[in-house]
Design an enzyme around this catalytic site. Structure first.
Site, PDB file in Angstrom:
ATOM      1  N   GLY A 298       0.829  -1.075  -0.204  1.00  0.00           N
ATOM      2  CA  GLY A 298       0.024  -0.003  -0.055  1.00  0.00           C
ATOM      3  C   GLY A 298       0.788   1.065   0.053  1.00  0.00           C
ATOM      4  N   GLY A 300       0.908   5.533   1.362  1.00  0.00           N
ATOM      5  CA  GLY A 300       0.071   6.753   1.942  1.00  0.00           C
ATOM      6  C   GLY A 300       0.657   8.035   1.792  1.00  0.00           C
ATOM      7  N   GLY A 303       4.497   7.756   3.022  1.00  0.00           N
ATOM      8  CA  GLY A 303       5.355   6.481   2.586  1.00  0.00           C
ATOM      9  C   GLY A 303       4.817   5.376   1.910  1.00  0.00           C
ATOM     10  CB  VAL A 305       3.402  -0.522   3.591  1.00  0.00           C
ATOM     11  CG1 VAL A 305       3.497  -1.700   4.552  1.00  0.00           C
ATOM     12  CG2 VAL A 305       3.087   0.740   4.410  1.00  0.00           C
ATOM     13  CE  LYS A 319       4.143   5.087   7.198  1.00  0.00           C
ATOM     14  NZ  LYS A 319       3.412   5.376   8.153  1.00  0.00           N
ATOM     15  CG  ASP A 416      -4.696   9.214  12.090  1.00  0.00           C
ATOM     16  OD1 ASP A 416      -5.869   9.360  12.099  1.00  0.00           O
ATOM     17  OD2 ASP A 416      -3.813   8.623  11.545  1.00  0.00           O
TER      18      ASP A 416
END
Length: 603
Positions: A298, A300, A303, A305, A319, A416
Site C-alpha cells: 500500500g 500513503g 510513505g 509499505v 514502511k 489517529d
C-alpha cells in the site's frame, strides 16, 4: 570422555590454522580491541604490521581505550567504527559529539587519500538564534555561547516556512559531509588502491613483490601447493572426528527429557526476543528484506509499505518513508513511542532504518489487512466476521488504547484511531498501528497543548478543532474510538435504502435515531441474540462521541461497558441543540468549569 574428544578436536583445528595460515599471508587481520574493526591491507596497524603491509596514508593506530584511530591530514583524530573493504568505505565517529563544528573548521581542506562519501553530503545553512528559540530541532552540538545557540537547516528549506523570529543567518555551506539524523558519524571512501573487486572475489590484495611502493596485486592464498594437501588430509580427519561427535551428541541428547528441555529453552528465547528493543537496519538490509521492494502492500501520504521477510517463517511489513515529506517528526514519533510498547493489541515495531536521508520502519506483518476491509461493505456477507467476533475486536482495541493511556511510563495519545489503522493478524486479533501523530504527556496529567489540529477527518474530536468544547486530552482518543465503534455497527455511512436524501444524513445520528425509536440495528445480518451486540456497541460508541470531553467515559470505563452486561442506558442526544438535549448541553458546560491546567508536550 566428552572433554577428551573436545580437546582433541581443538588440537585438530589448531593444526589446521597453523598449516593453512603459516605460509604466505603475513599481512594478517589484527584488531585494537575485541569490538574494533578488523584491520588488514590496505590498512595497517602502526607498530604491529610489517613494513611490506603498509600502504601510504592508510596507517591506523590504537589508543589507550583500545579504539582504532585514523589520523587524517587535519588537526582532528577520529576513532574508526567500521571498514567495508569491498565498497572501499570507512565509517568514523566523534566521541565528543562535536562533528559538525570540527568539519566547519577544516572546510574544503584535503583529506587525501580519502574523500567524503557522496551519499552523505548535504547543503546547510547556519542560523544564530537566541536561547528562547525552541521550534527549530537541528541544534548544532558544541556551537553555542552566552545567550545564543546555533542551528543547522538544510539549504533546500524555504525560509518562509521556518520559525526564525529570533534568529540571524550566519552563512551557507555546500557539500558538507554531515546529516542531522546521524550527527556523530563521518563516512569516507577511497579510490586507490582499488582492492574492492579483489575482495569481492574472495581473494586478498597486497603490495606487489618487487614493485613500487604503491603497486598492488590480487592473490588467492587458498592455493598453497603441497601444504594444501596437508589441509585436505586434516579436513578429512577433522570431518571424521566431527561426525563421531555428532553421533555421540545425538545419542546423549536423544532422550525425551532432554528434547523437551531444549524445546522449552527455545520457547523462552523467542519470548525474550519479542521483548527486545527494535533493531537498527541499514538501507541495504531493507532492500534485502523486501527483495528490492518487490511486493507492495500500500501507499500513503508519508510513505509506501512493502511486504518483507526476515526469515523463512517471519514476515514483516516495511514502511519506507518519503524523504520529501515532513521533517522526520513521524519517524521520531513512531520509533520513540513504539520502541518500548509491548501489548498484544499494539503492533510491534521490529526495527527501523535511519541511513542518511533514507528512513524506514519495520513492523510485524498482519496478513488479514486492516479492519477497514471488513466493515466498509456491510452488505457483503463474505467480508463480515460475525457479531461475536466484531465484539471481541472492539474490546481488544479498547484494551490496547487503555494500555496506551495508562500502561506505559508516559501517557501515549494516538490522535489517529480509525479502522484503517487497526491491523488484523492471522487470528483476526486487532493491532493498533501508525503512531506518526502520537503525543506523549506526563502520566499524572491528562491534557496536552496543541498548536494545530491532527488526525483524520471524521474521527477528530471537536476540541481538537475548537477549545470551546474543552481541552485536548486522552478523551480525544475516546471520541475517535467511538466513531470507530459506530462505523463497525452501521458500516461506513450505511443507512436504510428507503430513507430519502441519504447522502445528507450523518450516520451516527441515524444510529441514535434508530435506538431512540426502538428499531433493530443492521437487521439484515445476524439473527436472534446477535442483535444485542450491535446495540451494545452502538450505545458505547454514542457515549464516546459526546461533544464535551467531560461527558465521555475513560477507556477503562469503556472496557468495563464492553465486558459488562446488556443493561446500558442510551446517552443524551449529542446531535440535538434544543429541548432536553439543550439541558444536557448546559450541564456539560457547567462541568467544564472544573479544568485541569494545560501542560506542554514532552520532547
Amino acid at each position: 570422555m566428552v572433554k577428551i574428544i573436545t580437546s582433541f578436536l581443538c588440537l585438530i583445528f589448531l593444526a589446521f590454522s597453523t598449516v593453512h595460515g603459516e605460509p604466505q599471508d603475513t599481512c594478517k587481520k589484527l584488531k585494537c580491541g575485541d569490538k574494533g574493526p578488523a584491520v588488514h591491507f590496505p590498512f595497517s596497524l602502526k607498530g604491529r604490521h610489517p613494513d611490506h603491509c603498509v600502504f601510504p596514508g592508510f596507517v591506523l593506530s590504537c589508543n589507550e581505550k583500545h579504539e582504532t584511530i585514523l589520523e587524517l591530514p587535519i588537526p582532528f583524530k577520529f576513532p574508526v567504527k567500521s571498514i567495508d573493504y569491498k565498497a572501499q568505505a570507512i565509517q568514523l565517529y566523534d566521541p565528543e559529539r562535536c562533528l559538525l563544528v570540527k568539519l566547519l573548521k577544516v572546510f574544503n581542506k584535503s583529506i587525501s587519500p580519502f574523500h567524503f562519501s557522496k551519499d552523505h553530503m548535504t547543503d546547510l545553512t547556519l542560523f544564530n538564534c537566541s536561547l528562547a528559540e525552541r521550534q527549530l530541532q537541528e541544534r548544532v552540538p558544541c556551537f553555542n555561547g552566552p545567550g545564543y545557540q546555533v542551528y543547522s537547516v538544510p539549504s533546500s528549506y524555504s525560509i518562509e516556512v521556518l520559525p526564525l523570529l529570533s534568529c540571524t543567518k550566519m552563512y551557507n555551506r555546500s557539500s558538507v559531509p554531515y546529516y542531522s539524523n546521524d550527527p556523530d558519524n563521518l563516512y569516507l571512501e577511497w579510490s586507490e588502491p582499488n582492492c574492492g573487486q579483489c575482495e569481492a572475489k574472495g581473494k586478498k590484495c597486497r603490495l606487489k613483490n618487487n614493485g613500487t611502493k604503491s603497486e598492488i596485486e590480487c592473490v588467492d592464498f587458498s592455493q598453497a601447493g603441497t601444504k594444501r594437501k596437508w589441509v585436505a588430509t586434516g579436513a578429512s580427519l577433522g570431518s571424521f572426528v566431527v561426525l563421531l561427535l555428532v553421533v555421540a551428541a545425538y545419542r546423549v541428547y536423544s532422550s525425551d527429557r532432554k528434547e523437551k528441555a531444549n524445546q522449552l529453552k527455545i520457547e523462552r528465547f523467542l519470548d525474550d526476543y519479542r521483548a527486545l528493543k527494535p533493531s537498527r537496519y541499514s538501507y541495504a538490509d531493507i532492500k534485502r528484506i523486501t527483495n528490492d521492494f518487490k511486493d507492495k502492500l500500500g501507499e500513503g501520504a508519508y510513505g509506501t509499505v512493502y511486504k518483507g521477510m526476515l526469515s523463512s517463517e517471519l514476515f514483516v511489513a516495511v514502511k519506507v518513508l518519503n524523504s520529501s515529506k515532513g521533517d522526520g517528526e513521524e519517524f521520531i514519533n513512531e520509533v520513540g513511542t513504539m520502541g518500548h510498547i509491548h501489548h498484544v493489541n499494539v503492533v510491534r515495531l521490529v526495527g527501523f532504518c535511519a541511513d542518511g536521508f533514507r528512513r524506514a520502519l519495520v513492523y510485524e506483518f498482519s496478513p488479514n489487512g486492516s479492519l477497514q476491509d471488513f466493515i466498509s461493505s456491510p452488505d457483503n456477507k463474505n467480508s463480515f466476521l460475525g457479531w461475536d467476533k466484531m465484539q471481541d475486536i472492539a474490546l481488544a482495541i479498547a484494551k490496547g488504547i487503555e494500555y496506551l493511556h495508562q500502561g506505559c511510563d508516559q501517557r501515549i495519545l494516538h490522535f489517529d484511531i480509525k479502522p484503517h489503522n487497526v491491523l488484523l493478524d492471522h487470528n483476526f486479533t486487532p493491532k493498533i498501528s501508525d503512531f506518526g501523530l502520537a503525543k506523549l504527556c506526563s502520566k499524572d496529567q491528562s491534557i496536552v497543548s496543541m498548536t494545530t489540529a491532527r488526525g483524520t477527518m471524521g474521527y477528530i474530536a471537536p476540541e481538537v478543532f475548537s477549545r470551546n468544547f474543552g481541552n485536548v486530552s486522552y478523551k480525544s482518543d475516546v471520541y475517535s474510538f467511538g466513531m470507530l465503534l459506530l462505523e463497525m455497527v452501521g458500516g461506513r455511512k450505511n443507512v436504510d435504502s428507503a430513507t430519502e436524501n441519504t447522502n445528507e444524513i450523518y450516520y451516527p445520528q441515524w444510529i441514535y435515531n434508530l435506538l431512540e425509536e426502538g428499531d433493530d440495528l443492521r437487521i439484515h445480518i445476524g439473527e436472534g441474540g446477535e442483535r444485542k451486540i450491535p446495540k451494545k456497541l452502538a450505545i458505547v460508541g454514542l457515549w464516546c462521541i459526546q461533544w464535551h470531553p467531560v461527558d465521555r467515559p475513560s477507556m477503562k470505563a469503556v472496557v468495563q461497558m464492553l465486558e459488562g452486561g446488556e443493561s446500558l442506558t442510551v446517552p443524551p442526544n449529542p446531535f440535538a441543540s434544543t429541548g432536553a438535549a439543550g439541558t444536557n448541553a448546559n450541564t456539560a458546560a457547567r462541568n467544564l468549569n472544573i479544568q485541569l491546567e494545560a501542560i506542554p508536550e514532552l520532547e
